[in-house]
Write an enzyme that holds these catalytic residues in place. Sequence first.
Site, PDB file in Angstrom:
ATOM      1  N   HIS A   2       3.734  -2.178   3.203  1.00 19.26           N
ATOM      2  CA  HIS A   2       3.808  -0.835   2.601  1.00 19.26           C
ATOM      3  C   HIS A   2       5.158  -0.681   1.918  1.00 19.26           C
ATOM      4  O   HIS A   2       6.194  -0.783   2.573  1.00 19.26           O
ATOM      5  CB  HIS A   2       3.616   0.234   3.685  1.00 19.26           C
ATOM      6  CG  HIS A   2       2.272   0.151   4.352  1.00 19.26           C
ATOM      7  ND1 HIS A   2       1.991  -0.776   5.326  1.00 19.26           N
ATOM      8  CD2 HIS A   2       1.113   0.850   4.150  1.00 19.26           C
ATOM      9  CE1 HIS A   2       0.726  -0.628   5.723  1.00 19.26           C
ATOM     10  NE2 HIS A   2       0.169   0.355   5.014  1.00 19.26           N
ATOM     11  N   ASP A  18       0.822  -1.216   0.000  1.00 20.59           N
ATOM     12  CA  ASP A  18       0.000   0.000   0.000  1.00 20.59           C
ATOM     13  C   ASP A  18       0.856   1.266   0.000  1.00 20.59           C
ATOM     14  O   ASP A  18       2.027   1.249   0.409  1.00 20.59           O
ATOM     15  CB  ASP A  18      -0.869   0.045   1.259  1.00 20.59           C
ATOM     16  CG  ASP A  18      -2.007  -0.965   1.207  1.00 20.59           C
ATOM     17  OD1 ASP A  18      -1.973  -1.850   0.332  1.00 20.59           O
ATOM     18  OD2 ASP A  18      -2.912  -0.858   2.056  1.00 20.59           O
TER      19      ASP A  18
END
Length: 445
Positions: free
Chosen positions: A397, A256
């Site tokens: 991430h 993400d």
Amino acid sequence: MKNVLKKIVAVTLSLALVLGTVTTGYAEAKEKNYIYLDNITERLTVAYRLVSGDGVKVAVPANLSAGVDGSNVMNIGWTAVDGAKNYVVYKASKSDGKYTKLGITDINAITDKEVTTGKSYYYKVRALGGVLGHISSPVSQAVVGYTKFAAPTGVSSSFDSSTNQINISWKAVDGASKYYIYKKRWSGEFTKVATAGGTSQGIPVTWNGTYTYKVAAVNAANSKDDVGLMSSETSINVTSIPEVPGNRKKIALTFDDGPGPYTKAIVDCLNGNNSKATFFVVGNRVASYSGVLSYAYQSGHEIANHSYSHPMLTGLDAAGIQEQVSNTDAAISNVIGVNTVLMRPPGGAVNQNVKDNVGKPMINWSIDTLDWKTRNKTATINSVMNNVREGDIILMHDIHRPTMEAVLELVPLLRSEGYEMVTVSELARLKGYNLSNGVLYTSLR
Ligand code: NI
């Protein structure tokens, strides 16, 4: 007459010695409440009692134990005896053997470095008390201590492609009839995987990867199995196990908040390990990282929608939600030529309004690595390896360096544990899901 004189001289000398002793021993004797005494007669009485041992008993040392530490040094200990000045420790190499003095110690422990590997040693101890340390307790019962077996040497491994087994072999350790084989885990820990009666052992393996082992001889003479010193490592890289299509456990890695400066290294790692991932990108970052976004897409990874500016969609109205989604699609499409299929709402935050307006299937996760919080490579690896199972969607991430560093280790590790990393859309297809717009998915088992 001469004899009588001699006797008098001898008695006088003895008395002088005793008095000298009493002078030094008096304070201690008084402190220990042996007796309270003020005049010379009482002192002489005490002197007699201290020297003779009359009334001053020393208990046998209790709870004697003997065992080795990690470097095979024998530690012998016992409960301290009240009033003991020191202790004499005796040692034998057989239970009924000849005991010789190991040493004298003024604490209730002693170490014995004169031991060899894989042997039994017997110890006894007695306490010495009294002011002069001349009053002995009886000698204790014997206790046995076992030294560990020596580390096996000549440890090597080879792969037999006809049986898909790793064969580990080593040189026999004197006196050992049993060996444990330990495998290095992803955490770096070694755990026991087999017991061998001889000096070789076959370990079946299912997946290509690097396998590392250690061997230890086991001393079963003790009531429990005493594991000897660990050998050095032997490693083998297995590459010739044929892949059976569809055999691997499927999972989806998702990244993400990118693209970012670490995205390319992650894509390179995935590409080098025949693995795919899904990148939930933030629309307003796309223009700055269009090169790597295009590279990820061209490499077969899935590009998905993570809003345009990362607001909590639950705080937006219908138009705001739709705008976040469509602006991101426009930015992505501008680079890779296609719109996204999947959406991950920022923070995973979903309500009915979000469901009604997002216009895509929403993908959350079943494993949250918390990589953004820990910023720690090992913690990220552990959070995956401790929990992963087929059908998992794993949240990471790609904007943090420790996450990138974790991925470099994690991807080959997951492969060697039999996992196949696929995109979320591919995972859904393989598992028979028909993903619906406005529905939230957290795993695809
Ligand atoms: Ni996010």
